[in-house]
Design an enzyme around this catalytic site. Structure first.
Site, PDB file in Angstrom:
ATOM      1  N   LYS A 184      -4.131   0.009   8.795  1.00 57.64           N
ATOM      2  CA  LYS A 184      -5.421  -0.401   9.346  1.00 57.64           C
ATOM      3  C   LYS A 184      -5.190  -1.436  10.443  1.00 57.64           C
ATOM      4  CE  LYS A 184      -7.726   0.530   4.946  1.00 57.64           C
ATOM      5  NZ  LYS A 184      -8.466  -0.019   3.798  1.00 57.64           N
ATOM      6  N   SER A 236      -7.278  -9.528  -1.094  1.00 53.64           N
ATOM      7  CA  SER A 236      -7.174  -9.062   0.289  1.00 53.64           C
ATOM      8  C   SER A 236      -6.295 -10.007   1.101  1.00 53.64           C
ATOM      9  CB  SER A 236      -8.572  -8.984   0.913  1.00 53.64           C
ATOM     10  OG  SER A 236      -8.508  -9.022   2.312  1.00 53.64           O
ATOM     11  N   LYS A 251     -12.626  -4.315  10.043  1.00 55.63           N
ATOM     12  CA  LYS A 251     -13.078  -5.166   8.933  1.00 55.63           C
ATOM     13  C   LYS A 251     -12.075  -6.265   8.598  1.00 55.63           C
ATOM     14  CE  LYS A 251     -10.068  -3.196   6.092  1.00 55.63           C
ATOM     15  NZ  LYS A 251      -9.030  -3.842   5.265  1.00 55.63           N
ATOM     16  N   PHE A 283       0.821  -1.205   0.000  1.00 56.17           N
ATOM     17  CA  PHE A 283       0.000   0.000   0.000  1.00 56.17           C
ATOM     18  C   PHE A 283       0.860   1.262   0.000  1.00 56.17           C
ATOM     19  CE2 PHE A 283      -3.266   2.966   1.710  1.00 56.17           C
ATOM     20  CZ  PHE A 283      -4.177   2.805   0.676  1.00 56.17           C
TER      21      PHE A 283
END
Length: 341
Positions: free
Chosen positions: A108, A254, A191, A15
């Site tokens: 995250k 993911s 999440k 990322f």
């Protein structure tokens, strides 16, 4: 910040690299810092991050570096893409250099021993910095491949939000703003746990009804917990809530989904994480979230069920039986039941 001043990205993962490329494509010189000097040298020479974004060319405007001091001194806007377990130890020794700078967390995750989000750690380390977070349905490879993508920058500092929008907003990447930094960041962290569950469900061949139920009840759990901690429930209807949840629970790209899928195929947790080869924040988040939910007495049956499978020796069938036979509940927490006769 002028156009000639580099924007800093801390972290050599997928990322961080995708965001560094976005910044460079928008005309901003970028210093991407990473701890491993061999990785920095390899990326400088080969213009690629083969471990995390194989096949994606690193933009000529991105300079991979290994000198953290120079990187922090030379930038007023810093994107932080470090693992949750490393963020404090990397930045705390350089707190004075962060005074007054814009720090935007891309991570995250939740710090294990404090239950602090990354922006809260940044605030603790550098109380005079301008703090924000960037979160949303943002798979790194798709961003790097220029798939149409939207994200949320969240901060109470309106000028920082505008600055982030200006440097990142582009032809394929749209940046929305929010003042609910806590809710946006918490949604991104929570999440990851449910993506592990979703990956397991797919590997086990569960149907579309089941997957839909899991995602919807995951959203209910996330929102219930976040509101108990002071977040705005409406945030979870946006990109950083349901948007991020859908993509993370639906895509084999993911990382947390991949871990869950490997678990569903019969691998141990250690084997699943080893196969991934990079950090899956959901595994760490699960442990601290289960403890916190118990502490504040928030009902989170999916979190408790996954924890029981991974860390308490319960079988999947035992957990499913318990979940499906649990006491019936109302569907949406925020709709009054006073209308029942």
């Amino acid at each position: 910040m002028t156009e000639q001043q580099p924007v800093a990205v801390l972290g050599g993962g997928s990322f961080g690299t995708a965001v560094a490329n976005l910044l460079a494509e928008n005309g901003h010189p970028v210093r991407q810092w990473m701890r491993d000097p061999a990785q920095a040298e390899s990326m400088r020479v080969n213009r690629e991050n083969p471990r995390y974004l194989k096949g994606i060319r690193l933009h000529d405007g991105v300079q991979p570096v290994n000198d953290l001091l120079a990187t922090l001194q030379g930038s007023e806007l810093i994107f932080v893409a470090l693992p949750s377990s490393a963020l404090r130890s990397v930045l705390a020794p350089h707190a004075e250099l962060l005074r007054g700078k814009g720090l935007v967390s891309l991570t995250k995750g939740i710090e294990a021993h404090t239950f602090k989000l990354m922006s809260q750690i940044l605030e603790e380390i550098a109380p005079e910095a301008r703090i924000g977070v960037l979160s949303g349905p943002n798979l790194a490879r798709e961003i790097a491949e220029h798939a149409l993508t939207a994200t949320v920058v969240a901060s109470e500092d309106e000028a920082l939000c505008r600055q982030v929008q200006e440097v990142l907003h582009g032809r394929t990447f749209r940046v929305y703003a929010s003042t609910d930094r806590f809710g946006v960041e918490l949604g991104g962290a929570l999440k990851n746990v449910y993506a592990i569950i979703a990956g397991m469900a797919v590997a086990l061949g569960m149907g579309e009804n089941t997957k839909s139920m899991l995602i919807t009840r995951a959203l209910a759990e996330m929102t219930r917990f976040a509101v108990s901690q002071g977040a705005n429930p409406m945030t979870f209807l946006g990109l950083a809530g349901v948007g991020d949840l859908i993509v993370t629970c639906s895509s084999p790209k993911s990382r947390n989904y991949q871990v869950g899928h490997a678990l569903g195929q019969g691998l141990t947790l250690e084997e699943a994480v080893s196969r991934l080869g990079e950090v899956a924040e959901g595994v760490n988040t699960l442990k601290v979230l289960k403890a916190k939910a118990q502490e504040v007495q928030v009902y989170m049956p999916l979190v408790a069920g996954l924890h029981a499978i991974l860390f308490e020796g319960r079988t999947l069938n035992q957990v499913i039986e318990h979940l499906m036979r649990a006491e019936p509940k109302t569907d949406v927490d925020f709709i009054s039941t006073s209308g029942f006769n």
